[in-house]
Design a protein around this motif. Structure first.
Motif, short mmCIF file in Angstrom:
data_model
loop_
_atom_site.label_atom_id
_atom_site.label_comp_id
_atom_site.label_asym_id
_atom_site.label_seq_id
_atom_site.Cartn_x
_atom_site.Cartn_y
_atom_site.Cartn_z
N PHE A 152 -69.79 46.79 -10.78
CA PHE A 152 -71.10 47.05 -10.18
C PHE A 152 -72.06 47.74 -11.15
O PHE A 152 -72.72 48.73 -10.83
N GLY A 153 -72.13 47.21 -12.38
CA GLY A 153 -73.09 47.68 -13.35
C GLY A 153 -72.67 48.89 -14.15
O GLY A 153 -73.48 49.44 -14.91
N GLY B 51 -66.24 53.53 -13.01
CA GLY B 51 -66.28 52.11 -12.70
C GLY B 51 -65.96 51.22 -13.88
O GLY B 51 -65.85 50.01 -13.74
N HIS B 52 -65.81 51.83 -15.08
CA HIS B 52 -65.37 51.08 -16.26
C HIS B 52 -63.85 51.28 -16.39
O HIS B 52 -63.37 52.37 -16.71
N LEU B 53 -63.10 50.21 -16.12
CA LEU B 53 -61.65 50.27 -16.15
C LEU B 53 -61.12 49.56 -17.39
O LEU B 53 -61.55 48.45 -17.71
N TRP B 54 -60.22 50.24 -18.11
CA TRP B 54 -59.54 49.63 -19.25
C TRP B 54 -58.25 50.41 -19.49
O TRP B 54 -57.87 51.25 -18.66
N GLU B 55 -57.56 50.14 -20.59
CA GLU B 55 -56.24 50.73 -20.82
C GLU B 55 -56.23 52.25 -20.69
O GLU B 55 -55.30 52.84 -20.13
N SER B 56 -57.26 52.91 -21.21
CA SER B 56 -57.30 54.38 -21.17
C SER B 56 -57.87 54.93 -19.87
O SER B 56 -57.83 56.15 -19.65
N ALA B 57 -58.40 54.09 -19.01
CA ALA B 57 -58.93 54.50 -17.71
C ALA B 57 -58.63 53.39 -16.70
O ALA B 57 -59.52 52.65 -16.28
N ILE C 129 -68.70 42.23 -10.91
CA ILE C 129 -67.72 42.93 -11.74
C ILE C 129 -67.62 42.15 -13.04
O ILE C 129 -67.15 41.00 -13.06
N ALA C 130 -68.10 42.74 -14.13
CA ALA C 130 -68.10 42.07 -15.44
C ALA C 130 -66.73 42.24 -16.09
O ALA C 130 -66.27 43.37 -16.29
N LEU D 131 -66.48 38.53 -11.54
CA LEU D 131 -66.25 38.45 -10.11
C LEU D 131 -67.54 38.77 -9.35
O LEU D 131 -68.19 39.78 -9.60
N LYS D 132 -67.88 37.91 -8.41
CA LYS D 132 -69.02 38.15 -7.53
C LYS D 132 -68.46 38.55 -6.16
O LYS D 132 -67.82 37.73 -5.50
#
Length: 335
Positions: free
Chosen positions: A213-214, A221-227, A272-273, A330-331
């Motif tokens: 969501f931006g 809201g930024h998810l990756w290996e460290s979060a 969701i980018a 994802l929309k």
């Protein structure tokens, strides 16, 4: 054509180069040169899995054959007159000693490999395996096209939490010697989640990044290996979760990352980018690295893409390659 960017610590530069991306929709484990090289599997064949049959003596650690119990024949050296009427012949008494106990198949039973799959929250599966005679051994987990390698514990057990990619979820656990086990379960809530997978072999530096969501890099809201987020948020609909699978300490391991979003219980609308990134390191600079994406579609079929990515030379170490369209954004709509 996939868009590729190199992110430096200071600024962004567009990387030149062409990516080879072969698309196959629907059928899992498509037969491609890339898949064969990465996974060592020809076509869509599933590795042979053999379980130990405790009733077969060939599988016993102790092979006991042709044991004969005999009694010694000897002479007392005393002649007994056969015609003497004072001599009475009697049968020898039955031995009161217990019969010797022959080895049983209990050793083979102790080496039987077993596995159990149990559905849990967030369309996940609790996967457990017992292989008492295969401690500290490499084992490859196969599930609906997703493949990763793990290592059993010192007593031959394995306990994992794996995102399901099918409602009728089948998991195959195969050892390098051909032994293995199969576990199956039903995952009723898979339809409540969007799920994307990235898998690769070795220390190639691949990562999934999901910006919900931006959200910007480093923001909530930024998810990756460290979060990676929390499974609890995926259960309640508050956000997605990123899980990584595979033993990075194993030799040349198969690894996978899975992004899951609770589309059916989400309370927000938006985009969701999803992007795939690879850090340029000493281990991959100047090489071609390979990955495969899997996306669960609405009809539970699997969309796959195979990626071959040329990594810039080693003077670019510290930068990142960013692929914005290997995984589909994802929309989602509020529920």
């Amino acid at each position: 054509m996939l868009q590729t960017f190199v992110l430096q610590k200071k600024g962004i530069a567009t990387a030149a180069g062409t990516l080879t991306c072969a698309l196959a929709i629907g059928f899992v484990m498509q037969s491609t040169d890339t898949a064969q090289q990465r996974y060592g599997v020809a076509g869509n064949a599933i590795p042979m899995v053999k379980t130990i049959d405790a009733s077969d003596p060939a599988n016993s650690l102790l092979d006991v054959q042709a044991i004969k119990l005999t009694s010694a024949e000897f002479s007392s050296g005393i002649e007994v007159p056969q015609s003497d009427p004072e001599v009475v012949k009697v049968a020898s008494p039955k031995s009161v000693l217990p019969e010797p106990v022959l080895p049983t198949m209990e050793i083979a039973d102790a080496c039987t490999i077993s596995a159990v799959a149990q559905p849990i929250a967030a369309a996940m599966v609790k996967l457990s395996m017992e292989a008492p005679c295969l401690p500290n051994e490499r084992v490859t987990v196969h599930h609906n096209g997703m493949i990763f390698t793990e290592t059993t514990t010192f007593n031959g057990t394995l306990d994992l939490t794996v995102p399901a990619l099918a409602t009728d979820a089948v998991f195959i656990m195969a050892f390098t010697n051909g032994d293995g086990a199969v576990a199956q379960t039903m995952v009723e809530d898979l339809a409540d989640f969007d799920r994307s997978v990235l898998q690769w072999k070795g220390n190639t530096g691949f990562q999934i990044h999901a910006r919900e969501f931006g959200a910007g890099y480093g923001e909530t809201g930024h998810l990756w290996e460290s979060a990676p987020g929390e499974i609890a948020d995926a259960v309640t609909g508050n956000g997605g979760v990123l899980t990584r699978h595979g033993d990075t300490n194993a030799g040349d391991p198969l690894l996978a990352e899975v992004y899951s979003f609770p589309s059916d219980t989400n309370g927000r609308s938006g985009i969701i980018a999803l992007s795939v990134e690879a850090e340029i390191t000493e281990a991959n600079c100047g090489l071609e690295i390979e990955a495969q994406s899997l996306e669960v579609l609405g009809d539970y079929s699997i969309k796959t893409q195979n990626l071959t990515l040329p990594v810039p030379d080693c003077d670019e170490i510290g930068g990142f390659l960013v692929l914005n369209n290997l995984l589909q954004d994802l929309k989602v709509a509020a529920k």
